[in-house]
Design a protein around this motif. Structure first.
Motif, PDB file in Angstrom:
ATOM      1  N   LEU A   5       0.818   5.270   0.801  1.00  0.00           N
ATOM      2  CA  LEU A   5       0.097   6.393   1.376  1.00  0.00           C
ATOM      3  C   LEU A   5       0.718   7.671   0.831  1.00  0.00           C
ATOM      4  O   LEU A   5       1.853   8.020   1.162  1.00  0.00           O
ATOM      5  CB  LEU A   5       0.184   6.364   2.906  1.00  0.00           C
ATOM      6  CG  LEU A   5      -0.324   5.081   3.580  1.00  0.00           C
ATOM      7  CD1 LEU A   5      -0.172   5.185   5.094  1.00  0.00           C
ATOM      8  CD2 LEU A   5      -1.777   4.800   3.202  1.00  0.00           C
ATOM      9  N   ARG A  63      -3.359   0.721  -3.586  1.00  0.00           N
ATOM     10  CA  ARG A  63      -3.190  -0.654  -3.134  1.00  0.00           C
ATOM     11  C   ARG A  63      -2.840  -1.564  -4.306  1.00  0.00           C
ATOM     12  O   ARG A  63      -3.269  -1.325  -5.439  1.00  0.00           O
ATOM     13  CB  ARG A  63      -4.477  -1.165  -2.462  1.00  0.00           C
ATOM     14  CG  ARG A  63      -4.814  -0.444  -1.167  1.00  0.00           C
ATOM     15  CD  ARG A  63      -6.195  -0.798  -0.663  1.00  0.00           C
ATOM     16  NE  ARG A  63      -6.395  -0.256   0.676  1.00  0.00           N
ATOM     17  CZ  ARG A  63      -6.563  -1.007   1.756  1.00  0.00           C
ATOM     18  NH1 ARG A  63      -6.586  -2.325   1.644  1.00  0.00           N
ATOM     19  NH2 ARG A  63      -6.718  -0.449   2.942  1.00  0.00           N
ATOM     20  N   ARG A  85       3.791  12.767   4.217  1.00  0.00           N
ATOM     21  CA  ARG A  85       2.505  12.310   4.761  1.00  0.00           C
ATOM     22  C   ARG A  85       2.517  12.440   6.292  1.00  0.00           C
ATOM     23  O   ARG A  85       3.452  12.010   6.949  1.00  0.00           O
ATOM     24  CB  ARG A  85       2.265  10.851   4.363  1.00  0.00           C
ATOM     25  CG  ARG A  85       1.004  10.212   4.941  1.00  0.00           C
ATOM     26  CD  ARG A  85      -0.248  10.846   4.383  1.00  0.00           C
ATOM     27  NE  ARG A  85      -1.440  10.200   4.915  1.00  0.00           N
ATOM     28  CZ  ARG A  85      -2.167   9.299   4.240  1.00  0.00           C
ATOM     29  NH1 ARG A  85      -1.826   8.978   3.008  1.00  0.00           N
ATOM     30  NH2 ARG A  85      -3.216   8.760   4.786  1.00  0.00           N
ATOM     31  N   ILE A 117       0.861  -1.174   0.000  1.00  0.00           N
ATOM     32  CA  ILE A 117       0.000   0.000   0.000  1.00  0.00           C
ATOM     33  C   ILE A 117       0.902   1.231   0.000  1.00  0.00           C
ATOM     34  O   ILE A 117       1.921   1.253   0.698  1.00  0.00           O
ATOM     35  CB  ILE A 117      -0.919   0.038   1.239  1.00  0.00           C
ATOM     36  CG1 ILE A 117      -1.944  -1.099   1.181  1.00  0.00           C
ATOM     37  CG2 ILE A 117      -1.635   1.381   1.356  1.00  0.00           C
ATOM     38  CD1 ILE A 117      -2.827  -1.169   2.413  1.00  0.00           C
ATOM     39  N   GLU A 139      -4.590   6.748  -0.894  1.00  0.00           N
ATOM     40  CA  GLU A 139      -3.744   5.569  -0.841  1.00  0.00           C
ATOM     41  C   GLU A 139      -3.961   4.708  -2.071  1.00  0.00           C
ATOM     42  O   GLU A 139      -5.037   4.694  -2.664  1.00  0.00           O
ATOM     43  CB  GLU A 139      -3.999   4.757   0.430  1.00  0.00           C
ATOM     44  CG  GLU A 139      -5.373   4.139   0.531  1.00  0.00           C
ATOM     45  CD  GLU A 139      -5.531   3.298   1.787  1.00  0.00           C
ATOM     46  OE1 GLU A 139      -5.238   3.812   2.884  1.00  0.00           O
ATOM     47  OE2 GLU A 139      -5.926   2.131   1.660  1.00  0.00           O
TER      48      GLU A 139
END
Length: 255
Positions: free
Chosen positions: A42, A51, A252, A40, A49
Motif C-alpha cells: 500500500l 499486488r 500511508r 500487497i 496498491e
C-alpha cells in the motif's frame, strides 16, 4: 560480525515446512499455489496498491538469480538498496535463488547517508548492489564523483531478462548464510549479524505461534524491509505458512 545461532530445539510441530530453506518453500508455493497472493504493498498515495502472487514472485526472483549468476560467485554479498515496495522482496529471494548473501539496506536520501552506507558495504564485503531503475539513477547522481564507490557493481532488477526455461535455483545447505542484518549504526559503526537459512526456518514458526495468523488471514507491517522486524515479519514470515503479507508505506493513512 557476530553469528546468529539456532538452538538445538526443533521447530514447533504445529507447522511443517515444505523444504529445508525459505527458497524451497517459495518454489513449492509457486508450483502448487501459483495464483495465491504473497504480498500487497500500500503506497503513500491513497488507493494505490501493488499486488504480487507466488508465481510472479518466483518468476521475477528467478530472473534476478540468473542475472546475479552472470556476475560474481556463489556466496558473494549483495547490497539491497530499494525504496519501500515489492522490488525488495524480489531482490531478496533472487539472492536466495542465486546462492548469494543478501545485505538489506536502504537507498541514501541525501549525501549525508553515504558514509554509513559505504561503511556497511565495506564491512559486508558487498560486490554488487541491487535496486530498481529509478533509485539507481538517483543514487548515481549522488556518488558519481566519489571514488570509494567505483568498485561496486550495480544490478537494476526491474529490467532483467526472464529466466530461461528449466532454470533451477541453486541448492543451498541449511547452515549456509542467507543474509547479513546490520544495526542502524546511529551511535557507532554498523554491526552485522550472520543469519543462515536454518536460522530463518527456525525462527519464523515462532513468529507464527506468537501472532497466530491462519491461511485466510493477513499480516500488516509498516517498518522498512531493511529493518530486521520489517524483513522477518513483513516479508519472510508470510511465505512460511502462505498467508498474505501487507506492506504499508510509512506515510500511508489507512481508513
Amino acid at each position: 560480525m557476530s553469528v546468529s545461532s539456532s538452538p538445538s530445539k526443533p521447530a514447533p510441530a504445529w507447522q511443517q515446512p515444505v523444504g529445508t530453506t525459505l527458497g524451497d518453500i517459495l518454489s513449492w508455493r509457486a508450483r502448487h499455489e501459483a495464483e495465491r497472493l504473497s504480498h500487497i504493498f500500500l503506497a503513500d498515495k491513497e488507493g494505490e496498491e501493488l499486488r504480487m502472487t507466488y508465481a510472479e514472485l518466483d518468476r521475477r526472483a528467478r530472473a534476478v538469480a540468473v542475472a546475479l549468476q552472470k556476475v560474481g560467485e556463489r556466496g558473494d554479498r549483495a547490497l539491497l538498496l530499494y525504496p519501500p515496495g515489492l522490488d525488495f522482496i524480489v531482490g531478496f529471494f533472487g539472492c536466495l535463488y542465486a546462492g548469494r548473501v543478501a545485505v538489506p539496506a536502504y537507498p541514501p536520501r541525501n549525501p549525508g547517508h553515504l558514509p554509513r552506507l559505504l561503511a556497511l558495504a565495506a564491512d559486508a564485503g558487498a560486490k554488487i548492489a541491487l535496486t530498481n531503475e529509478r533509485t539507481h539513477k538517483a543514487v548515481q547522481r549522488q556518488i558519481r564523483e566519489l571514488p570509494d564507490w567505483a568498485d561496486l557493481g550495480w544490478l537494476t532488477t526491474d529490467s532483467v531478462a526472464e529466466a530461461p526455461a528449466g532454470f533451477a535455483p541453486v541448492a543451498v545447505a541449511p547452515d549456509e548464510l542467507a543474509f547479513l542484518q546490520y544495526t542502524s549504526g546511529s551511535t557507532g559503526a554498523p554491526k552485522g549479524v550472520m543469519v543462515t537459512h536454518a536460522n530463518i526456518l527456525y525462527n519464523t514458526p515462532y513468529f507464527q505461534e506468537s501472532f497466530r495468523p491462519h491461511r485466510a488471514s493477513g499480516s500488516g507491517c509498516w517498518l522498512r524491509s531493511s529493518h530486521y522486524m520489517g524483513l522477518i515479519y513483513g516479508v519472510l514470515v508470510p511465505v512460511y505458512p502462505g498467508h498474505l503479507g501487507v506492506l504499508i508505506a510509512s506515510g500511508r493513512v489507512l481508513p
